[in-house]
Design an enzyme around this catalytic site. Structure first.
Site, short mmCIF file in Angstrom:
data_model
loop_
_atom_site.label_atom_id
_atom_site.label_comp_id
_atom_site.label_asym_id
_atom_site.label_seq_id
_atom_site.Cartn_x
_atom_site.Cartn_y
_atom_site.Cartn_z
N ARG A 224 0.84 -1.20 0.00
CA ARG A 224 0.00 0.00 0.00
C ARG A 224 0.88 1.26 0.00
NH1 ARG A 224 -0.87 4.63 2.66
NH2 ARG A 224 -0.60 3.60 4.68
N ASP A 225 1.56 1.51 1.10
CA ASP A 225 2.34 2.74 1.22
C ASP A 225 3.49 2.74 0.22
OD1 ASP A 225 2.41 5.17 2.45
OD2 ASP A 225 3.05 4.46 4.39
N HIS B 113 2.80 3.49 13.02
CA HIS B 113 3.13 3.49 11.59
C HIS B 113 4.25 4.51 11.40
CE1 HIS B 113 2.00 3.62 7.19
NE2 HIS B 113 2.54 4.82 7.31
N HIS C 248 7.84 6.10 9.41
CA HIS C 248 8.71 6.25 8.23
C HIS C 248 10.13 6.50 8.72
CE1 HIS C 248 5.81 6.45 4.79
NE2 HIS C 248 4.99 6.42 5.82
N CYS D 205 5.21 8.92 0.59
CA CYS D 205 3.79 9.24 0.36
C CYS D 205 3.66 10.33 -0.70
CB CYS D 205 3.14 9.71 1.66
SG CYS D 205 1.44 10.25 1.45
N ASN E 147 8.57 3.74 4.47
CA ASN E 147 8.36 3.24 5.82
C ASN E 147 9.67 2.63 6.35
OD1 ASN E 147 5.64 2.77 4.26
ND2 ASN E 147 5.15 3.09 6.40
N1 COA Z 1 -13.01 4.62 -4.50
C1 COA Z 1 -13.09 4.86 -5.83
N2 COA Z 1 -13.51 6.03 -6.35
C2 COA Z 1 -13.89 6.99 -5.48
C3 COA Z 1 -13.85 6.79 -4.09
C4 COA Z 1 -13.37 5.56 -3.61
N3 COA Z 1 -13.25 5.29 -2.31
N4 COA Z 1 -14.28 7.91 -3.49
C5 COA Z 1 -14.58 8.79 -4.46
N5 COA Z 1 -14.36 8.23 -5.67
C6 COA Z 1 -14.50 8.84 -7.00
C7 COA Z 1 -15.80 9.57 -7.21
O1 COA Z 1 -16.78 8.70 -7.69
C8 COA Z 1 -15.42 10.58 -8.25
O2 COA Z 1 -15.31 9.98 -9.50
P1 COA Z 1 -15.74 10.77 -10.83
O3 COA Z 1 -14.83 11.95 -10.92
O4 COA Z 1 -15.48 9.75 -11.89
O5 COA Z 1 -17.16 11.12 -10.65
C9 COA Z 1 -14.02 10.97 -7.83
O6 COA Z 1 -13.52 9.85 -7.11
C10 COA Z 1 -13.96 12.18 -6.94
O7 COA Z 1 -14.92 12.02 -5.92
P2 COA Z 1 -15.21 13.11 -4.81
O8 COA Z 1 -16.21 12.57 -3.85
O9 COA Z 1 -15.47 14.43 -5.45
O10 COA Z 1 -13.86 13.11 -4.06
P3 COA Z 1 -12.64 14.11 -4.12
O11 COA Z 1 -12.24 14.49 -5.49
O12 COA Z 1 -12.92 15.16 -3.13
O13 COA Z 1 -11.49 13.10 -3.57
C11 COA Z 1 -10.94 11.15 -2.26
C12 COA Z 1 -11.62 12.49 -2.29
C13 COA Z 1 -10.77 10.77 -0.80
C14 COA Z 1 -11.81 10.13 -2.94
C15 COA Z 1 -9.58 11.22 -2.98
O14 COA Z 1 -8.90 12.37 -2.57
C16 COA Z 1 -8.73 10.01 -2.69
O15 COA Z 1 -9.05 8.92 -3.11
N6 COA Z 1 -7.63 10.19 -1.97
C17 COA Z 1 -6.75 9.08 -1.65
C18 COA Z 1 -5.61 9.58 -0.88
C19 COA Z 1 -4.63 8.49 -0.59
O16 COA Z 1 -4.76 7.35 -0.95
N7 COA Z 1 -3.56 8.89 0.11
C20 COA Z 1 -2.51 8.00 0.44
C21 COA Z 1 -2.81 7.17 1.62
S1 COA Z 1 -2.63 8.02 3.16
ZN ZN Z 2 2.87 6.10 5.63
#
Ligand code: COA
Ligand code: ZN
Length: 301
Positions: free
Chosen positions: A14-15, A207, A209, A240, A249
């Protein structure tokens, strides 16, 4: 009472994999995960059910779960919202890791929500999880934020209290997202949050790093404070994408070595783990850390 043993939670899939710009082929990911389980990793974070637009490296999570469901390890996935939790459950997982950041700036950058919105999201997930689902909450930037700097202890305490009120039995992980924590502060923060009456039903994880070279020392400080679950990544893979400057990590092999030397078995076969770590380090595009991999093999394990 049996002597306490450390539990390693392997987070390279994942990370680590999220940090590789060109997504790895699904089969390559599954191969590494299977090898990590074969080396004895008891818990593995398989990836994250997040927006594929935000993190394209995680677009194949359903296939990853499908290709690893027979493994003896406990398998989990990270989720940023209810939708992610629902997708993880639909794929067949029974361990969910919900992530939000204690610092407002990092939470907005990472999941595009305020801390208050993320806490509401946690509440939705707690209410939606079927009985028997294991919930962990990752409190990212529990020590330091790449945008705001040092995170005040009182901000962490406030966040922990709110999380514990919503998820009184969850495992809570204090995450050193930037690797900037030091062992003294790790001990102080874990001592503080474990003493809160609100967290009486919670368990704890660290957790870490290794960005500032404190990864093993920080984990051992957490161990001395009573923490038993540790996130690490084989070969120290990572960095990240939402925490500028953070490296990977703490390397699993480095922490396993420390526990082995202290007579605390993790159940992981170190020579086999080192072989997997070598394969992780050879993945194209990955940035790795690790000390033990660079020691002549006959002396390392
Ligand atoms: N899985 C898959 N798709 C998702 C989702 C999920 N859990 N949550 C939202 N989406 C999709 C929405 O359907 C939308 O798709 P579209 O543009 O095709 O309609 C798009 O993502 C944006 O959705 P929205 O609700 O507007 O979210 P956002 O743009 O504000 O983004 C997150 C919020 C949380 C979904 C996004 O920032 C994200 O996935 N971040 C992950 C961060 C991460 O993994 N960090 C590292 C680990 S710490
Ligand atoms: Zn981390």
């Amino acid at each position: 009472m049996a002597a306490a043993t450390p539990i390693i939670c392997e987070v390279a899939p994942r990370d680590g994999f999220q940090s590789i710009a060109n997504p790895l082929p699904t089969e390559a990911k599954i191969g590494i995960i299977r090898d990590l389980a074969a080396a004895g990793c008891p818990r593995i974070e398989l990836g994250s059910f997040v927006s594929p637009k935000a993190v394209p490296q995680m677009a194949d999570m359903a296939e990853i779960v499908e290709g690893t469901r027979d493994l003896p390890a406990e398998l989990a996935a990270l989720v940023p919202n209810l939708r992610g939790a629902e997708n993880a459950l639909k794929a067949g997982l029974r361990q969910i890791v919900y992530v939000f950041s204690v610092s407002q700036a990092h939470n907005l950058n990472n999941v595009r929500q305020t801390v208050a919105q993320s806490l509401t999201g946690l509440d939705e997930i707690v209410k939606a999880l079927p009985k028997g689902t294991f919930l962990r909450v990752d409190l990212a930037t529990a020590f330091d934020c790449p945008f705001e700097g040092g995170v005040p202890l009182m901000d962490l305490v406030e966040a922990v209290k709110q999380v514990a009120a919503i998820a009184p039995n969850a495992e809570l992980a204090l995450c050193d997202t930037t690797g900037r924590a030091n062992p003294f502060d790790v001990a102080r923060r874990f001592d503080t949050v474990q003493m809160l009456p609100e967290t009486a039903g919670n368990t704890w994880a660290f957790h870490g790093h290794d960005t500032f070279g404190q990864g093993v020392a920080n984990a051992l400080a957490a161990w001395q404070s009573g923490v038993r679950v540790f996130d690490t990544a084989a070969a120290g893979l990572g960095g990240c994408p939402f925490a500028p400057g953070a490296t990977g990590n703490t390397a699993t092999e480095d922490l396993v070595f420390a526990f082995n030397e202290g007579g605390r078995s993790t159940g992981i076969d170190l020579p086999r783990l080192l072989d997997v770590a070598d394969r992780v380090a050879a993945l194209p595009g990955g940035v790795t850390g690790s000390h033990l991999r660079h020691v002549p093999r006959g002396r390392a394990a």
